[in-house]
Design a protein around this motif. Sequence first.
Motif, PDB file in Angstrom:
ATOM      1  N   ARG A   2      29.046 -47.873  71.219  1.00  0.00           N
ATOM      2  CA  ARG A   2      27.963 -48.822  71.470  1.00  0.00           C
ATOM      3  C   ARG A   2      26.907 -48.166  72.345  1.00  0.00           C
ATOM      4  NH1 ARG A   2      32.522 -52.221  72.215  1.00  0.00           N
ATOM      5  NH2 ARG A   2      32.657 -53.908  70.679  1.00  0.00           N
ATOM      6  N   ARG A   3      25.654 -48.433  72.042  1.00  0.00           N
ATOM      7  CA  ARG A   3      24.586 -47.998  72.928  1.00  0.00           C
ATOM      8  C   ARG A   3      24.677 -48.765  74.251  1.00  0.00           C
ATOM      9  NH1 ARG A   3      18.903 -47.664  69.519  1.00  0.00           N
ATOM     10  NH2 ARG A   3      19.434 -45.856  68.211  1.00  0.00           N
ATOM     11  N   VAL A   4      24.208 -48.161  75.335  1.00  0.00           N
ATOM     12  CA  VAL A   4      24.161 -48.856  76.615  1.00  0.00           C
ATOM     13  C   VAL A   4      23.232 -50.069  76.491  1.00  0.00           C
ATOM     14  CG1 VAL A   4      23.541 -48.677  79.066  1.00  0.00           C
ATOM     15  CG2 VAL A   4      24.566 -46.721  77.887  1.00  0.00           C
ATOM     16  N   GLY A   5      23.744 -51.224  76.900  1.00  0.00           N
ATOM     17  CA  GLY A   5      22.952 -52.455  76.831  1.00  0.00           C
ATOM     18  C   GLY A   5      23.030 -53.159  75.494  1.00  0.00           C
ATOM     19  N   SER A   6      23.916 -52.726  74.618  1.00  0.00           N
ATOM     20  CA  SER A   6      24.038 -53.349  73.291  1.00  0.00           C
ATOM     21  C   SER A   6      25.480 -53.752  73.030  1.00  0.00           C
ATOM     22  CB  SER A   6      23.574 -52.382  72.204  1.00  0.00           C
ATOM     23  OG  SER A   6      23.852 -52.889  70.907  1.00  0.00           O
ATOM     24  N   SER A   7      25.642 -54.847  72.267  1.00  0.00           N
ATOM     25  CA  SER A   7      26.984 -55.273  71.849  1.00  0.00           C
ATOM     26  C   SER A   7      27.271 -54.851  70.410  1.00  0.00           C
ATOM     27  CB  SER A   7      27.106 -56.801  71.966  1.00  0.00           C
ATOM     28  OG  SER A   7      26.121 -57.432  71.148  1.00  0.00           O
ATOM     29  N   GLU A   8      26.278 -54.234  69.765  1.00  0.00           N
ATOM     30  CA  GLU A   8      26.440 -53.813  68.366  1.00  0.00           C
ATOM     31  C   GLU A   8      27.296 -52.551  68.277  1.00  0.00           C
ATOM     32  OE1 GLU A   8      23.788 -52.063  64.634  1.00  0.00           O
ATOM     33  OE2 GLU A   8      22.797 -52.763  66.466  1.00  0.00           O
ATOM     34  N   GLN A   9      28.314 -52.608  67.454  1.00  0.00           N
ATOM     35  CA  GLN A   9      29.197 -51.454  67.264  1.00  0.00           C
ATOM     36  C   GLN A   9      28.629 -50.562  66.165  1.00  0.00           C
ATOM     37  OE1 GLN A   9      33.641 -51.607  67.971  1.00  0.00           O
ATOM     38  NE2 GLN A   9      33.595 -51.617  65.754  1.00  0.00           N
ATOM     39  N   ARG A  10      28.485 -49.284  66.475  1.00  0.00           N
ATOM     40  CA  ARG A  10      27.938 -48.324  65.518  1.00  0.00           C
ATOM     41  C   ARG A  10      29.020 -47.341  65.079  1.00  0.00           C
ATOM     42  NH1 ARG A  10      22.153 -47.621  65.756  1.00  0.00           N
ATOM     43  NH2 ARG A  10      21.231 -49.267  67.059  1.00  0.00           N
ATOM     44  N   HIS A  11      28.843 -46.832  63.870  1.00  0.00           N
ATOM     45  CA  HIS A  11      29.803 -45.857  63.336  1.00  0.00           C
ATOM     46  C   HIS A  11      29.252 -44.444  63.502  1.00  0.00           C
ATOM     47  CE1 HIS A  11      32.852 -44.016  60.838  1.00  0.00           C
ATOM     48  NE2 HIS A  11      31.895 -43.446  60.114  1.00  0.00           N
ATOM     49  N   ALA A  17      12.111 -48.202  76.423  1.00  0.00           N
ATOM     50  CA  ALA A  17      12.208 -48.246  74.957  1.00  0.00           C
ATOM     51  C   ALA A  17      13.629 -47.891  74.549  1.00  0.00           C
ATOM     52  CB  ALA A  17      11.214 -47.281  74.326  1.00  0.00           C
ATOM     53  N   ALA A  18      14.023 -48.366  73.386  1.00  0.00           N
ATOM     54  CA  ALA A  18      15.349 -48.006  72.858  1.00  0.00           C
ATOM     55  C   ALA A  18      15.371 -46.515  72.515  1.00  0.00           C
ATOM     56  CB  ALA A  18      15.658 -48.848  71.625  1.00  0.00           C
ATOM     57  N   ARG A  19      16.521 -45.914  72.695  1.00  0.00           N
ATOM     58  CA  ARG A  19      16.626 -44.464  72.453  1.00  0.00           C
ATOM     59  C   ARG A  19      17.994 -44.134  71.876  1.00  0.00           C
ATOM     60  NH1 ARG A  19      18.213 -40.134  75.935  1.00  0.00           N
ATOM     61  NH2 ARG A  19      17.177 -38.165  75.424  1.00  0.00           N
ATOM     62  N   SER A  20      17.990 -43.328  70.808  1.00  0.00           N
ATOM     63  CA  SER A  20      19.266 -42.902  70.215  1.00  0.00           C
ATOM     64  C   SER A  20      19.872 -41.799  71.064  1.00  0.00           C
ATOM     65  CB  SER A  20      19.059 -42.412  68.784  1.00  0.00           C
ATOM     66  OG  SER A  20      18.162 -41.315  68.770  1.00  0.00           O
ATOM     67  N   GLY A  21      21.185 -41.620  70.970  1.00  0.00           N
ATOM     68  CA  GLY A  21      21.892 -40.613  71.752  1.00  0.00           C
ATOM     69  C   GLY A  21      22.243 -39.385  70.931  1.00  0.00           C
ATOM     70  N   LEU A  22      22.947 -38.473  71.588  1.00  0.00           N
ATOM     71  CA  LEU A  22      23.300 -37.213  70.942  1.00  0.00           C
ATOM     72  C   LEU A  22      24.333 -37.408  69.834  1.00  0.00           C
ATOM     73  CD1 LEU A  22      23.423 -34.978  74.146  1.00  0.00           C
ATOM     74  CD2 LEU A  22      21.627 -35.066  72.409  1.00  0.00           C
ATOM     75  N   VAL A  23      25.175 -38.436  69.960  1.00  0.00           N
ATOM     76  CA  VAL A  23      26.147 -38.734  68.895  1.00  0.00           C
ATOM     77  C   VAL A  23      25.403 -39.069  67.606  1.00  0.00           C
ATOM     78  CG1 VAL A  23      27.899 -40.383  68.121  1.00  0.00           C
ATOM     79  CG2 VAL A  23      28.013 -39.437  70.432  1.00  0.00           C
ATOM     80  N   GLU A  24      24.365 -39.865  67.728  1.00  0.00           N
ATOM     81  CA  GLU A  24      23.580 -40.248  66.547  1.00  0.00           C
ATOM     82  C   GLU A  24      22.828 -39.039  65.985  1.00  0.00           C
ATOM     83  OE1 GLU A  24      20.461 -43.850  65.372  1.00  0.00           O
ATOM     84  OE2 GLU A  24      21.643 -43.939  67.225  1.00  0.00           O
ATOM     85  N   ARG A  35      16.364 -50.968  74.953  1.00  0.00           N
ATOM     86  CA  ARG A  35      15.274 -51.252  75.882  1.00  0.00           C
ATOM     87  C   ARG A  35      15.741 -52.242  76.950  1.00  0.00           C
ATOM     88  NH1 ARG A  35       9.480 -54.128  74.366  1.00  0.00           N
ATOM     89  NH2 ARG A  35       8.571 -53.967  76.466  1.00  0.00           N
ATOM     90  N   GLY A  36      15.435 -51.932  78.211  1.00  0.00           N
ATOM     91  CA  GLY A  36      15.795 -52.817  79.309  1.00  0.00           C
ATOM     92  C   GLY A  36      17.236 -52.698  79.749  1.00  0.00           C
ATOM     93  N   ALA A  37      17.988 -51.731  79.209  1.00  0.00           N
ATOM     94  CA  ALA A  37      19.399 -51.594  79.564  1.00  0.00           C
ATOM     95  C   ALA A  37      19.575 -51.237  81.038  1.00  0.00           C
ATOM     96  CB  ALA A  37      20.063 -50.533  78.688  1.00  0.00           C
TER      97      ALA A  37
END
Length: 456
Positions: A252-261, A212-219, A204-206
Motif C-alpha cells: 500500500r502507498r503511504v496514506g492509502s488503503s488501496e492494496q496494489r500488486h 502530490a501523489a507519488r509512485s515508489g520504487l516498487v512500482e 497526496r497529503g499523506a
Amino acid sequence: MKPLPELMSFLEGLPEPHILFDNQYRILAANAAYLRQFSPDRGVVGRTCFEVSHHFSVPCDQSGESCPLMKARESGQRERVLHLHHTAKGEEYVNIELAPLLNAEGEQVFFIEKMETLRATEDQSKGQGLIGRSTAFQHMLSMVARVAPSMATVLLLGESGTGKELVARAVHEASPRAARALVPVDCSSLPENLFESELFGHERGAFTGANAARSGLVEAASGGTLFLDEVGDIPLSMQVKLLRLLETGTYRRVGSSEQRHADIRVVSATHRNLDEMVAQGKFREDLYYRLSTFPIHLPALRERRDDIAPLTLALLQRVAGPRKLKISDSALQLLNIQNYPGNVRELRNLLERSTLLCDGDVLEVSHVQEALLSGRRPFWPAPLPGAMATPQVGLPGINTVAPVASPGALKLVERAALQDMVNAHPGSRAELAAQLGISERSLYRKLKAVQSDSLR
C-alpha cells in the motif's frame, strides 16, 4: 550412425546456438546461430567440440574443465555447465545445456548442446562488465547462470567492493525480465521516516510536504527486478512491510488503503552477517529466509588472485582516460601481492592514484609504490636478504622503510608467502587452491617454481 535429416532441420530452426555431436565429441551439425557466434569464418562439422570452443587438443575433463558430456554419461540426464568459450568477439562465458539422445536400446548416441552467452560478461575483451577466470569467480558465475532464469529471490553476500550491483545486474540481464527495468534501492542511504514512502510511494497529503501523489520504487520496477542493496540496514519497522511484499506480492502507498500488486523479482545484497543480526534481534528471521532463497557468495579479491591481472588491465583502460597506458611486470607483481580489504573498489582507487603519478606511457613499480604509501594502508614487502633499506623522506605519518630490492625480488616475496600458506594449510591442495581463488593447475605450477628456487 548418422543423425536423421529431420533432426538436422529441427536444429537449424532454433534461434539459440545449438550443435549436435557424437560420443567421440565430433560435431555432426551446427545451426546458423552457432556459426555466427562461435565460428563465422570456418566450418565446424567434423571438428571436436573442445577444439572449436576452447582450442583444446583433449576433452574438457582432461584440461581442468567440467565436461557436460562426461556428466551426462554418469547421470544419464541433462546437464548444465558454465564454460569460457572462444567466440567471434573474444573469450566469453557461455551457459551450456546438454541433452543426451538415446537409441532404441537406451544408449546415448548423440548429444545436443544449447549455448547462451551471459550478457554481463560479453564485454570481457573490452574490459567491461564482470571480469575474471579464477575458480572462485567461475563458481559464482555458475550460480548466477543457474538462478537467473527463475523467479527465486537472490541474496548476494560479500564484502564491500566485491561488485554486488554488477552481479545483481547479471542476474537481471540473464532473466526473462531483462527487457524491463532493474531498479536499485540503496537501503543504507534512506532515512527511516522516508523509507516506506520511497519504496511504496505515497498519496497526496499523506504527510507534511506530500503535495502530490507519488509512485515508489516498487512500482518503478514493475515487470523487472528490484535490487535492495545493503539490505542489512533496513529499519526493523520496515522489515515487516517488506516481508508482506515478498510473501503476498502486495503493498500500500503511504496514506492509502488501496492494496496494489507488485510484479517484481527481488535481488538483495549485504556485506553484513545476517545470521548474527538475526541472533541479536536486529533482523527478522522470517524476512531473512524470504530473501535468501538462493544465496550467492561473492569472493573477495584476495580469494581470486588470478583475476588481479585481467582486472588491472581492464580498470587501467577506464581510469587512464584517453591515455594508452601499459603496466610493467614488476608493477603488476606488486599489485598482485596486496590484500585489498576494499576489494575491486580499492584496486581501482589505487590504479587511478598510480596513473596520476605517472607522466610516461608505462605504469612502473615506483608509481604503484608511491600510490601505496599515500593511501590509507601503506604496504611494503618485507626486506629481502641482500636488499638495502633506505628511509622514505618527506612522507609524514608513515614510519617505514622501503627496500631497494634486487631483480625478481617481488616474485620471491610471493613465493615465500605461498610456501608459508602451504606449510600452514592442513587440508588438501584442492582446498588450498579454492581458498586462493586459483585452479589446481595454477597452484601446481607455482609450487613447482617454489621447489625449483629451493634447489638452486
